[in-house]
Enzyme design. Sequence first.
Site, PDB file in Angstrom:
ATOM      1  N   LEU A  54       0.832  -1.345   0.026  1.00 54.50           N
ATOM      2  CA  LEU A  54       0.049  -0.076  -0.038  1.00 54.50           C
ATOM      3  C   LEU A  54       0.864   1.213   0.028  1.00 54.50           C
ATOM      4  CD1 LEU A  54      -2.767  -0.525   2.876  1.00 54.50           C
ATOM      5  CD2 LEU A  54      -3.193  -0.384   0.280  1.00 54.50           C
ATOM      6  N   ASP A  55       0.427   2.167  -0.751  1.00 59.64           N
ATOM      7  CA  ASP A  55       1.458   3.376  -0.627  1.00 59.64           C
ATOM      8  C   ASP A  55       1.496   3.971   0.738  1.00 59.64           C
ATOM      9  OD1 ASP A  55       1.371   3.393  -3.463  1.00 59.64           O
ATOM     10  OD2 ASP A  55      -0.348   4.768  -3.714  1.00 59.64           O
ATOM     11  N   LYS A  56       2.563   4.876   0.859  1.00 61.95           N
ATOM     12  CA  LYS A  56       2.887   5.427   2.339  1.00 61.95           C
ATOM     13  C   LYS A  56       1.623   6.102   2.864  1.00 61.95           C
ATOM     14  CE  LYS A  56       6.259   7.986   4.883  1.00 61.95           C
ATOM     15  NZ  LYS A  56       7.359   8.784   4.776  1.00 61.95           N
TER      16      LYS A  56
ATOM     17  N   SER B  67      -1.649   5.447   2.168  1.00 61.43           N
ATOM     18  CA  SER B  67      -2.716   4.807   1.995  1.00 61.43           C
ATOM     19  C   SER B  67      -2.984   4.104   3.231  1.00 61.43           C
ATOM     20  CB  SER B  67      -2.982   3.603   0.684  1.00 61.43           C
ATOM     21  OG  SER B  67      -2.542   4.218  -0.512  1.00 61.43           O
TER      22      SER B  67
ATOM     23  N   LYS C 270      -4.590   5.680  -8.058  1.00 58.32           N
ATOM     24  CA  LYS C 270      -4.343   7.136  -8.042  1.00 58.32           C
ATOM     25  C   LYS C 270      -3.989   7.407  -9.844  1.00 58.32           C
ATOM     26  CE  LYS C 270      -2.311   7.441  -3.841  1.00 58.32           C
ATOM     27  NZ  LYS C 270      -0.776   7.393  -3.026  1.00 58.32           N
TER      28      LYS C 270
END
Length: 237
Positions: free
Chosen positions: A101-103, A105, A188
Amino acid sequence: MRLDKAVSAALGLTRKQGRALIAAGRVTVDGAVCRRADLPLAGGEKLLADGKPAVYEEYVYLMMNKPAGVLSATEDGRGPTVTDLLGGAWPRRALFPAGRLDKDSTGFVLLTDDGPLAHALLAPRRHVAKTYEVTLDAPVTEEMVRGFAAGVRLADGTLLKPARLLPDAADPCRCTVVLTQGVYHQIKRMFGVYGAGVNALHRTAIGGVRLDEALAPGEFRPLTPEEKRALGAGAAH
Ligand code: URA
């Protein structure tokens, strides 16, 4: 097997930590507190540590609610990681996040030491669905819903697999997105094609397993036997 070895292996503790737990009277064997670390076990005894079953499992599976600002990695010089949040639990297990997961998110990250399962969950051919609650800086449009269903073509030319986009009935800027692949910054970039920015992204499910809403950001718990079954944990991959 000796009691200290069995308890340490079951809870992923060092032998020293296992012995300390036993010495503190926190371990019961068939209902009776046992402080003897070298008690020989025949197998089949019911071991509890702090009232919870201490059963040796080949692999550990943890559901974590990742907070924003934490990296889904095992080690990273750039900031705290999801494994840092384990706070020393399971020190003998090489746990890693199955998928990223992105930082910024939040939500469901599966931490495990089961390499084959992690691989299977991420393999494109398995189509394991990941579900996200998304908040945009613009309203969801019909064009987005149709485009996601057909397969979005990213700015770099990559054609993505069809994805589900379910608008939120109450808030035009919110929606649920279900993906069956994991391209870098996928959601995104998908909304970017339509000129919309993502303000918040929260993963709520992996396959048929939903994030436990009782887990506050940063908290984690082992998967239940049903949840493990739903992910195919322990099955041959
Ligand atoms: N898509 C993204 O853009 N970010 C995530 O963290 C997950 C899916």
